[in-house]
Design an enzyme around this catalytic site. Structure first.
Site, short mmCIF file in Angstrom:
data_model
loop_
_atom_site.label_atom_id
_atom_site.label_comp_id
_atom_site.label_asym_id
_atom_site.label_seq_id
_atom_site.Cartn_x
_atom_site.Cartn_y
_atom_site.Cartn_z
N ALA A 89 0.86 -1.18 0.00
CA ALA A 89 0.00 0.00 0.00
C ALA A 89 0.90 1.23 0.00
CB ALA A 89 -0.92 0.01 1.21
N HIS A 97 6.43 10.88 -4.08
CA HIS A 97 7.13 9.61 -3.92
C HIS A 97 6.28 8.43 -4.38
CE1 HIS A 97 4.60 9.20 -0.39
NE2 HIS A 97 4.96 7.94 -0.34
#
Length: 164
Positions: A89, A97
């Site tokens: 996740a 990022h």
């Protein structure tokens, strides 16, 4: 119906292959553990519910989603592993990022599937918030871990069909 109101983990279970002799590897990112553990449970239970033997479901943990590719490669290299499921996740933050990680992992897992000729499944959530991640890890939108396991099963079925 928009995904806001829908359980997204609805799939057909018709004509699934016999997976009792298949070995699955599930690689789980430890980062965002409250989400990834739920994804793992969903994937593991789905495999068992459709005939996988518990001793043929292997698990490997990696620190974060970026490391899923290398962890998946190590399992894909094994001749006794029939399919690899990568679970993670990557939640949108204040920087980009997540874009770099998600792209790298998706490309890496795709490459591994092609290189080793076996299913390597992208089970990485890419939500904007933790709430959205939890909704997709056993919450109101189902469990993407279930879907990743079902994808691995169906891809093994296709591989068996094509190779007959």
């Amino acid at each position: 119906m928009s995904s806001v109101d829908k359980n997204l983990s609805v799939f057909s279970t018709e004509a699934l292959p016999d997976i009792s002799q298949s070995t699955f590897a599930i690689v789980v990112a430890e980062w965002n553990e409250q989400v990834t553990e739920k994804l793992y449970e969903g994937a593991y239970q789905t495999l068992l519910a459709h005939g996988a033997a518990p001793e043929r479901v292997l698990r490997g943990n990696v620190p974060g989603s970026f490391e899923l590719t290398l962890g998946a490669q190590w399992f894909a290299e094994r001749s006794d592993v029939d399919a690899v499921i990568a679970l993670g996740a990557v939640i949108q933050g204040e920087t980009k990022h997540n874009d770099y990680i998600n792209h790298a992992v998706a490309q890496g897992l795709t490459h591994l599937g092609l290189k080793y000729g076996k299913p390597v499944i992208f089970g990485v959530l890419t939500p904007n918030t933790l709430e959205q991640a939890l909704d997709r890890a056993g919450g109101k939108h189902g469990n993407k871990g279930d879907e990743a396991a079902m994808t691995a099963i169906k891809m093994l079925g296709l591989k068996n069909q094509v190779r007959v």
